[in-house]
Enzyme design. Structure first.
Site, mmCIF file in Angstrom:
data_model
loop_
_atom_site.group_PDB
_atom_site.id
_atom_site.type_symbol
_atom_site.label_atom_id
_atom_site.label_comp_id
_atom_site.label_asym_id
_atom_site.label_seq_id
_atom_site.Cartn_x
_atom_site.Cartn_y
_atom_site.Cartn_z
ATOM 1 N N HIS A 44 0.842 -1.199 0.000
ATOM 2 C CA HIS A 44 0.000 0.000 0.000
ATOM 3 C C HIS A 44 0.877 1.249 0.000
ATOM 4 O O HIS A 44 1.795 1.364 0.807
ATOM 5 C CB HIS A 44 -0.914 0.015 1.230
ATOM 6 C CG HIS A 44 -2.124 -0.852 1.064
ATOM 7 N ND1 HIS A 44 -3.247 -0.738 1.848
ATOM 8 C CD2 HIS A 44 -2.387 -1.841 0.180
ATOM 9 C CE1 HIS A 44 -4.155 -1.623 1.455
ATOM 10 N NE2 HIS A 44 -3.651 -2.306 0.456
ATOM 11 N N TYR A 54 -8.776 5.719 7.853
ATOM 12 C CA TYR A 54 -8.831 6.114 9.265
ATOM 13 C C TYR A 54 -9.864 7.235 9.350
ATOM 14 O O TYR A 54 -9.650 8.314 8.784
ATOM 15 C CB TYR A 54 -7.467 6.626 9.739
ATOM 16 C CG TYR A 54 -6.421 5.544 9.911
ATOM 17 C CD1 TYR A 54 -5.713 5.025 8.826
ATOM 18 C CD2 TYR A 54 -6.126 5.035 11.174
ATOM 19 C CE1 TYR A 54 -4.750 4.043 8.993
ATOM 20 C CE2 TYR A 54 -5.156 4.058 11.354
ATOM 21 C CZ TYR A 54 -4.479 3.557 10.263
ATOM 22 O OH TYR A 54 -3.526 2.577 10.433
ATOM 23 N N PRO A 107 -3.155 0.693 19.084
ATOM 24 C CA PRO A 107 -2.949 0.161 17.727
ATOM 25 C C PRO A 107 -3.108 1.171 16.584
ATOM 26 O O PRO A 107 -2.809 0.839 15.439
ATOM 27 C CB PRO A 107 -3.999 -0.948 17.621
ATOM 28 C CG PRO A 107 -5.028 -0.637 18.645
ATOM 29 C CD PRO A 107 -4.329 0.087 19.743
ATOM 30 N N LYS A 159 1.903 0.025 14.958
ATOM 31 C CA LYS A 159 3.336 -0.047 15.267
ATOM 32 C C LYS A 159 3.797 -1.256 16.080
ATOM 33 O O LYS A 159 4.979 -1.615 16.048
ATOM 34 C CB LYS A 159 3.756 1.213 16.058
ATOM 35 C CG LYS A 159 3.785 2.476 15.243
ATOM 36 C CD LYS A 159 4.931 2.468 14.270
ATOM 37 C CE LYS A 159 4.695 3.408 13.125
ATOM 38 N NZ LYS A 159 5.260 2.991 11.867
ATOM 39 N N TYR A 171 4.573 6.598 9.711
ATOM 40 C CA TYR A 171 3.736 5.426 9.448
ATOM 41 C C TYR A 171 4.540 4.341 8.721
ATOM 42 O O TYR A 171 4.424 3.153 9.025
ATOM 43 C CB TYR A 171 2.518 5.842 8.621
ATOM 44 C CG TYR A 171 1.403 4.821 8.622
ATOM 45 C CD1 TYR A 171 0.284 4.974 9.436
ATOM 46 C CD2 TYR A 171 1.448 3.694 7.806
ATOM 47 C CE1 TYR A 171 -0.740 4.040 9.450
ATOM 48 C CE2 TYR A 171 0.433 2.754 7.805
ATOM 49 C CZ TYR A 171 -0.659 2.939 8.627
ATOM 50 O OH TYR A 171 -1.667 2.011 8.633
HETATM 51 P P1 FAD Z 1 2.892 -11.446 21.578
HETATM 52 O O1 FAD Z 1 2.409 -11.508 20.190
HETATM 53 O O2 FAD Z 1 1.939 -11.068 22.652
HETATM 54 O O3 FAD Z 1 3.548 -12.843 21.917
HETATM 55 C C1 FAD Z 1 3.891 -13.234 23.234
HETATM 56 C C2 FAD Z 1 3.767 -14.740 23.362
HETATM 57 O O4 FAD Z 1 4.199 -15.130 24.656
HETATM 58 C C3 FAD Z 1 2.315 -15.212 23.228
HETATM 59 O O5 FAD Z 1 2.246 -16.233 22.271
HETATM 60 C C4 FAD Z 1 1.950 -15.678 24.614
HETATM 61 O O6 FAD Z 1 1.006 -16.729 24.595
HETATM 62 C C5 FAD Z 1 3.302 -16.115 25.148
HETATM 63 N N1 FAD Z 1 3.409 -16.127 26.612
HETATM 64 C C6 FAD Z 1 2.890 -15.234 27.493
HETATM 65 N N2 FAD Z 1 3.200 -15.590 28.744
HETATM 66 C C7 FAD Z 1 3.926 -16.730 28.675
HETATM 67 C C8 FAD Z 1 4.519 -17.575 29.633
HETATM 68 N N3 FAD Z 1 4.422 -17.297 30.951
HETATM 69 N N4 FAD Z 1 5.181 -18.672 29.230
HETATM 70 C C9 FAD Z 1 5.286 -18.940 27.898
HETATM 71 N N5 FAD Z 1 4.740 -18.179 26.933
HETATM 72 C C10 FAD Z 1 4.071 -17.079 27.317
HETATM 73 N N6 FAD Z 1 0.946 -4.032 15.510
HETATM 74 C C11 FAD Z 1 1.375 -3.589 14.298
HETATM 75 O O7 FAD Z 1 2.593 -3.451 14.103
HETATM 76 N N7 FAD Z 1 0.518 -3.301 13.252
HETATM 77 C C12 FAD Z 1 -0.810 -3.430 13.404
HETATM 78 O O8 FAD Z 1 -1.544 -3.231 12.431
HETATM 79 C C13 FAD Z 1 -1.318 -3.839 14.699
HETATM 80 N N8 FAD Z 1 -2.636 -3.981 14.902
HETATM 81 C C14 FAD Z 1 -3.081 -4.523 16.085
HETATM 82 C C15 FAD Z 1 -4.432 -4.714 16.235
HETATM 83 C C16 FAD Z 1 -4.911 -5.280 17.421
HETATM 84 C C17 FAD Z 1 -6.392 -5.466 17.578
HETATM 85 C C18 FAD Z 1 -3.999 -5.673 18.460
HETATM 86 C C19 FAD Z 1 -4.494 -6.325 19.740
HETATM 87 C C20 FAD Z 1 -2.642 -5.481 18.314
HETATM 88 C C21 FAD Z 1 -2.165 -4.902 17.136
HETATM 89 N N9 FAD Z 1 -0.813 -4.697 16.932
HETATM 90 C C22 FAD Z 1 -0.376 -4.173 15.741
HETATM 91 C C23 FAD Z 1 0.160 -5.057 17.990
HETATM 92 C C24 FAD Z 1 0.851 -6.423 17.768
HETATM 93 O O9 FAD Z 1 -0.120 -7.418 17.568
HETATM 94 C C25 FAD Z 1 1.755 -6.771 18.973
HETATM 95 O O10 FAD Z 1 2.570 -5.668 19.239
HETATM 96 C C26 FAD Z 1 2.604 -8.022 18.707
HETATM 97 O O11 FAD Z 1 1.833 -9.184 18.828
HETATM 98 C C27 FAD Z 1 3.793 -8.123 19.676
HETATM 99 O O12 FAD Z 1 4.493 -9.330 19.473
HETATM 100 P P2 FAD Z 1 5.257 -10.030 20.673
HETATM 101 O O13 FAD Z 1 5.888 -11.248 20.099
HETATM 102 O O14 FAD Z 1 6.098 -9.053 21.393
HETATM 103 O O15 FAD Z 1 4.110 -10.419 21.720
HETATM 104 C C1 DHB Z 2 -4.681 -2.828 11.312
HETATM 105 C C2 DHB Z 2 -4.532 -2.567 12.635
HETATM 106 C C3 DHB Z 2 -4.141 -1.303 13.019
HETATM 107 O O1 DHB Z 2 -3.961 -1.039 14.304
HETATM 108 C C4 DHB Z 2 -3.915 -0.300 12.095
HETATM 109 O O2 DHB Z 2 -3.570 0.930 12.505
HETATM 110 C C5 DHB Z 2 -4.060 -0.580 10.778
HETATM 111 C C6 DHB Z 2 -4.440 -1.861 10.383
HETATM 112 C C7 DHB Z 2 -5.102 -4.181 10.889
HETATM 113 O O3 DHB Z 2 -5.331 -5.026 11.751
HETATM 114 O O4 DHB Z 2 -5.194 -4.412 9.678
#
Ligand code: FAD
Ligand code: DHB
Length: 410
Positions: free
Chosen positions: A79, A209, A302, A306, A393
């Site tokens: 995009h 947005y 979100p 990021k 962004y």
């Molecule tokens: P997580 O994905 O949370 O992974 C952590 C892992 O550790 C999990 O699998 C969990 O089960 C495991 N865990 C926890 N505790 C334990 C334990 N005690 N023992 C063993 N395992 C454990 N980010 C973007 O960049 N772009 C987006 O568009 C975006 N949109 C989002 C939309 C939504 C609705 C949400 C909720 C989040 C969004 N994010 C977005 C954020 C992104 O999803 C997170 O920042 C990302 O998942 C972080 O990755 P991580 O590996 O640090 O943590």
């Molecule tokens: C999505 C999530 C976001 O937080 C965002 O800013 C843009 C897209 C998504 O899940 O596609």
């Protein structure tokens, strides 16, 4: 992982099989470093958890350079901008034109996690799913311990050189750092996001947005046949109050563009959920031989897309730092936290700015609405302001040359 007389040994014990933990395990394997990932959920759960969808330029480059972009390059949707909608007008922000060609790629976190797990298993990597009672211990020694109960209910103990806490916001690694050694900065927002996945082609070519007096709405997508949409709702809202019809009616109201002929396509909702919004940074991201990465150390609301990108950027810095540490050179490990926190704070500010510009604060007066609208009009009419949004962004700062380090004082 090595097993000698029942005792297990690895170089890097990784807690969490999210994007941060899995990518770190892969980047370490590319450097010939052995790791074990422990995860308390099942593989199927990790692969189906609905979250992010937008990858920065630098994240795509990182995945490509580390051999993980086969499916991303085939199925990801590049995009070149987004739409900002307010006052019943929709304005395009052209990232390519504003940033000298930078873009983002729509590719779901579920797919990244599937790709990463598959690659780790093909490469002989060790990922233990469905563990419980994870404990990290002896973190200030040079033999930190990782203990857990495995999926069969057997207690296990792994002696490590280093532990990486990639266990997300609710994990056990951050709390293992003594509270008096952590500085926490936190903000909760007085709203949540209700997100849906719908079996219907997107009604837009790029993300929308939308600022609306009834609250924020976002139109995103997962593919040319699946849409992802979000609605601002009250923080204590229950998903049970939102049957499909109500969700679509509210989305249609907030995206409405009278007289334009544009219409929101509706289809079956295949997933729905509510997510709270929070900014959170815990520093430093290192305690002895424990290194935090991703949501374990920092959370952003979100709105700026990021969180996933920050998690990937952390482990891109961590992998070479651990490689050097394991060879006896602590320099990069010592600057790991500062190197990450510069980017983390930039994204924290950008996500806060996007969030507060676009959401309706419950109880806010007309003054706040007018200030938001003035800011939005400025962003779509000033090249300087639009460039700032586009630069952040698509990923600011861009991935830095290896020689660059943020000052330790950050
Ligand atoms: P997580 O994905 O949370 O992974 C952590 C892992 O550790 C999990 O699998 C969990 O089960 C495991 N865990 C926890 N505790 C334990 C334990 N005690 N023992 C063993 N395992 C454990 N980010 C973007 O960049 N772009 C987006 O568009 C975006 N949109 C989002 C939309 C939504 C609705 C949400 C909720 C989040 C969004 N994010 C977005 C954020 C992104 O999803 C997170 O920042 C990302 O998942 C972080 O990755 P991580 O590996 O640090 O943590
Ligand atoms: C999505 C999530 C976001 O937080 C965002 O800013 C843009 C897209 C998504 O899940 O596609």
């Amino acid at each position: 992982m090595k097993r000698t007389n029942g005792a297990m040994r690895t170089q890097v014990g990784i807690v969490g099989a999210g994007p941060a933990g899995l990518l770190l395990s892969h980047l370490l394997a590319l450097r010939g470093i052995d790791s074990v990932v422990v995860e308390n959920r099942s593989r199927a759960y990790c692969e189906a958890r609905q979250r992010a969808g937008v990858l920065e330029d630098g994240t795509v480059r990182l995945l490509r350079e580390s051999g993980l972009a086969g499916r991303l390059d085939r199925e990801g949707l590049e995009h070149g901008g987004i739409y900002l909608q307010f006052d019943r007008e929709r304005h395009h922000i052209d990232f390519r034109a504003l940033t000298g060609g930078r873009t983002v790629t729509v590719y779901a976190q579920t797919e990244i996690v599937k790709d990463l797990i598959a690659q780790r298993l093909v490469d002989g990597g060790v990922v233990h799913f469905e563990v419980s009672d994870t404990v990290v211990d002896q973190l200030t020694s040079d033999r930190p311990m990782l203990r857990y109960t495995d999926a069969d209910g057997k207690k296990q103990e792994i002696t490590c050189d280093v532990i990486a806490g990639c266990d997300g916001f609710h994990g056990i690694c951050r709390p293992a750092i003594p509270a008096e050694l952590r500085t926490v900065r936190e903000r909760e927002y007085p709203y949540s996001w209700l997100g849906i996945l719908a079996d219907v082609p997107p009604s837009t070519d790029e993300l929308i947005y939308a600022h609306h007096r009834r609250g924020f709405a976002l139109h995103s997508l997962r593919s040319l046949t699946v849409s992802r949409l979000y609605l601002q709702v009250d923080p204590d809202e229950s998903i049970d109050n939102w049957p499909e019809q109500r969700i679509w009616d509210e989305l249609a109201r907030r995206f409405d563009l009278p007289g334009s002929g544009w219409e929101l396509k509706r289809g079956p909702v295949i997933y729905k959920g509510i997510t709270p919004m929070r900014s959170f940074v815990s520093a430093p991201m290192r305690y002895g031989r424990l290194f935090l990465a991703g949501d374990a150390a920092h959370i952003v609301p979100p709105t700026g897309a990021k969180g996933l990108n920050l998690a990937m950027a952390d482990v891109d810095v961590l992998a070479p730092a651990l490689e050097a540490l394991l060879k006896g050179d602590e320099g990069l490990a010592d600057s790991y936290s500062a190197a990450c926190l510069g980017r983390v704070w930039r994204a924290t500010h950008f996500s806060w700015w996007m969030t507060t510009m676009l959401h309706r604060t419950p109880g806010a007066d007309e003054m706040e609405t007018e200030l938001q609208l003035s800011q939005l009009r400025y962003v779509v009419s000033s090249r300087a302001a639009a460039t700032s949004l586009a630069e952040n962004y698509t990923g600011y700062p861009p991935r830095l040359p290896d020689s660059f380090r943020y000052p330790d004082s950050l």
